[in-house]
Design an enzyme around this catalytic site. Sequence first.
Site, mmCIF file in Angstrom:
data_model
loop_
_atom_site.group_PDB
_atom_site.id
_atom_site.type_symbol
_atom_site.label_atom_id
_atom_site.label_comp_id
_atom_site.label_asym_id
_atom_site.label_seq_id
_atom_site.Cartn_x
_atom_site.Cartn_y
_atom_site.Cartn_z
ATOM 1 N N SER A 81 -7.155 1.125 5.200
ATOM 2 C CA SER A 81 -7.826 0.657 3.984
ATOM 3 C C SER A 81 -9.016 -0.226 4.343
ATOM 4 O O SER A 81 -9.109 -0.737 5.452
ATOM 5 C CB SER A 81 -6.823 -0.153 3.162
ATOM 6 O OG SER A 81 -7.458 -0.797 2.084
ATOM 7 N N THR A 121 -10.434 0.922 -7.688
ATOM 8 C CA THR A 121 -9.903 -0.295 -7.066
ATOM 9 C C THR A 121 -10.266 -1.499 -7.917
ATOM 10 O O THR A 121 -11.241 -1.482 -8.656
ATOM 11 C CB THR A 121 -10.477 -0.451 -5.640
ATOM 12 O OG1 THR A 121 -10.202 0.734 -4.915
ATOM 13 C CG2 THR A 121 -9.868 -1.623 -4.904
ATOM 14 N N THR A 169 -5.351 -0.613 -5.619
ATOM 15 C CA THR A 169 -6.149 0.612 -5.671
ATOM 16 C C THR A 169 -5.313 1.830 -6.023
ATOM 17 O O THR A 169 -4.109 1.870 -5.753
ATOM 18 C CB THR A 169 -6.846 0.843 -4.301
ATOM 19 O OG1 THR A 169 -7.699 1.979 -4.384
ATOM 20 C CG2 THR A 169 -5.858 1.076 -3.170
ATOM 21 N N ASP A 206 -7.575 8.479 2.348
ATOM 22 C CA ASP A 206 -7.969 7.366 3.227
ATOM 23 C C ASP A 206 -7.503 7.588 4.671
ATOM 24 O O ASP A 206 -7.916 6.877 5.571
ATOM 25 C CB ASP A 206 -7.419 6.033 2.703
ATOM 26 C CG ASP A 206 -8.334 5.404 1.652
ATOM 27 O OD1 ASP A 206 -9.480 5.856 1.522
ATOM 28 O OD2 ASP A 206 -7.905 4.459 0.973
ATOM 29 N N ARG A 264 0.841 -1.196 0.000
ATOM 30 C CA ARG A 264 0.000 0.000 0.000
ATOM 31 C C ARG A 264 0.881 1.253 0.000
ATOM 32 O O ARG A 264 1.997 1.254 0.536
ATOM 33 C CB ARG A 264 -0.868 -0.010 1.249
ATOM 34 C CG ARG A 264 -1.854 1.149 1.345
ATOM 35 C CD ARG A 264 -2.977 0.749 2.226
ATOM 36 N NE ARG A 264 -3.960 1.785 2.484
ATOM 37 C CZ ARG A 264 -4.921 2.152 1.657
ATOM 38 N NH1 ARG A 264 -4.990 1.610 0.450
ATOM 39 N NH2 ARG A 264 -5.824 3.047 1.997
ATOM 40 N N GLY A 269 -14.639 -0.982 -3.983
ATOM 41 C CA GLY A 269 -15.820 -0.176 -3.634
ATOM 42 C C GLY A 269 -15.729 0.473 -2.270
ATOM 43 O O GLY A 269 -16.732 0.583 -1.565
ATOM 44 N N GLY A 270 -14.528 0.898 -1.863
ATOM 45 C CA GLY A 270 -14.391 1.584 -0.570
ATOM 46 C C GLY A 270 -14.860 0.686 0.569
ATOM 47 O O GLY A 270 -14.592 -0.511 0.564
ATOM 48 N N ASN A 298 -7.390 4.506 -5.318
ATOM 49 C CA ASN A 298 -8.460 5.106 -4.521
ATOM 50 C C ASN A 298 -9.679 5.452 -5.355
ATOM 51 O O ASN A 298 -10.504 4.596 -5.586
ATOM 52 C CB ASN A 298 -7.984 6.287 -3.678
ATOM 53 C CG ASN A 298 -8.954 6.559 -2.536
ATOM 54 O OD1 ASN A 298 -9.700 5.664 -2.154
ATOM 55 N ND2 ASN A 298 -8.976 7.743 -2.007
HETATM 56 O O1 DON Z 1 -8.080 1.246 0.420
HETATM 57 C C1 DON Z 1 -9.249 1.591 0.417
HETATM 58 O O2 DON Z 1 -10.040 1.218 1.242
HETATM 59 C C2 DON Z 1 -9.769 2.519 -0.689
HETATM 60 N N1 DON Z 1 -8.669 3.219 -1.280
HETATM 61 C C3 DON Z 1 -10.541 1.718 -1.687
HETATM 62 C C4 DON Z 1 -11.207 2.570 -2.724
HETATM 63 C C5 DON Z 1 -12.136 1.830 -3.601
HETATM 64 O O3 DON Z 1 -12.386 0.677 -3.433
HETATM 65 C C6 DON Z 1 -12.751 2.646 -4.699
HETATM 66 N N2 DON Z 1 -13.487 1.844 -5.595
HETATM 67 N N3 DON Z 1 -13.817 1.123 -6.293
#
Ligand code: DON
Length: 578
Positions: A462, A391, A409, A433, A102, A483-484, A411
């Site tokens: 994350s 991501t 990702t 994040d 990361r 998806g966050g 982000n």
């Molecule tokens: O690491 C994380 O949790 C975020 N950077 C993830 C972002 C994300 O999944 C965006 N979408 N699809």
Amino acid sequence: MSRLLNAVTLLTVLASPAAPLYAQQVAGPDEPYARGIVVADHPLASEAGAEVLRRGGNVVDAAVATAFALSVVRPESCGLGGGGFMVIWNAERQEAVAIDYREQAPRHASRDMYIKERDGKPLPADASRKGGLAAGVPGEVAGLCYALETYGSLDRSVVMQPAIRLAREGVDVDAQMRSAQRRTLAALAQRKNGMQQFAPLVRHYLNGGTQWNEGDRFHSPLAHLLERIAEQGRDAFYRGPVAEALVAANQSQGGILTLEDLATMEPRIRQPLEARFSGMKVISMPPPSSGGIALIQTLNTLSAWEAKHPDQRLELLGHNTVESVQLLTEALKHAFADRARFLGDTDFAEVPVDKLISNEYAATIASKIQLDQTHPADFYGTTAAHRDAGTSHFCVIDAAGNAVACTETINTTYGSYVVEPKYGVIFNNEMDDFTARPGEPNVFGLMQSEANAIAPGKKPLSSMSPTIVVEDGKAVMAAGASGGPRIITATLQVLLNMTRFGMSPSEAVSAPRVHHQWMPDELLIERAIRSKVGPRLEKIGHEVKSSSGLAASQAASRSEDGLRGGSDPRKGGQPAGW
Ligand code: DON
């Protein structure tokens, strides 16, 4: 270097390493492959991994090939300017490892960097999301090169060949890419001088600003850099002319990245979290991800609930019924409240990991759950203080029970929008994040605490949850999502769909989903089941909202009759294997 996963005795080389191996079998969504499967969110990325399996590569070779290919075919979601987590299960050694590549905060980053004035002027409100200051130090190339050298068996040039070919030949633009382009051009048009400020993004990745149509081709600008990495390894990216160009591009957009940040970027090896669920071993990502903790805490809460209420086991409550959604939602509200309060990079913050994933703690949570009642947010905890985007998740399993689950990702869609113009690297916007502005939610509405405050070299918390399920010493499932925060809830539901509701991977990733992350205090329900369960969940007291799509998940399984995979129809991938 050790070659831990070298023993892929089943895989035989079918052709010379120079030419692509087109002799793949194409299985339908539920038809199994015999020897190895790769499940990514783009068919050509799955195929890149499968090609490397057919060349005699092991699951890590395939994962690295898939990841490099994703940097070409899913540039809106992940790539060389980003980072990720790779969880590996080695069936022969009975060993799990997690590679943490990361992004991390640059050495000149500081806790209040987004709330302080700069040169006497307030920073733009979205400084942690767009522009040079939004980027963490990219870890992708360091992580993939490390994974390959340590756990792979083939040469970098062979493993990177599919990605280089895709970049050289170009790829058909798919619906996901057209949607990302449409949304990004609209966002740029709304910014003052957006098109000019982010001209390299527009030129290299958005077709010069002209809307793509079906049948158009996209040519990635990364071919040359990928070739350099294939020849020279990680130093091609982190030192020399490329590093200098990256620093110049970042700083010209207000960033603080230095050559030293790049030269010293190293992946970290973490011990994955392990738990037992339904008689199987669940292996998932530890901090700096919140994913493994939240996932295991929720699974443990379900187990504790079932121990107390044997007549209300999840499968007896039924799939996506009011009762099962309510049970999941309450468990999730506790898990996300704890995420907000306690979690951050354990190299910097004190995090009670053992307590949060203990059975005793889960029993305490389960004893607070009622199937006919929900509570205001402060019952679950306090803090001190869309569409699929940036991501990509994929999995690889082979017939011997080795597996990789990997989520990467940048982000949000196209990350910080800053693109290095010569080599084409898209910088992530992972700094958002962190608890970038204490007391305010991040782009995903997540509230977070001091444990996730910015510090030099620290990794932002994350939600990425690459997860492998092992039975009798062999991987039987792998899953994860993009998806966050919805990554956590999607991965959880996909695993429950396979372990408890008997679904195949493609059924499991396709089934409608729900999401609750404690704050904002709302229950999101996909439209397909909104009218079925929504009204009664509103009566229980939830603020229910409809969603057109919650996360994008990829999953794979291994059983006696073969290897199956499902790429989420919400994003448009397709498994490949042989
Ligand atoms: O690491 C994380 O949790 C975020 N950077 C993830 C972002 C994300 O999944 C965006 N979408 N699809």
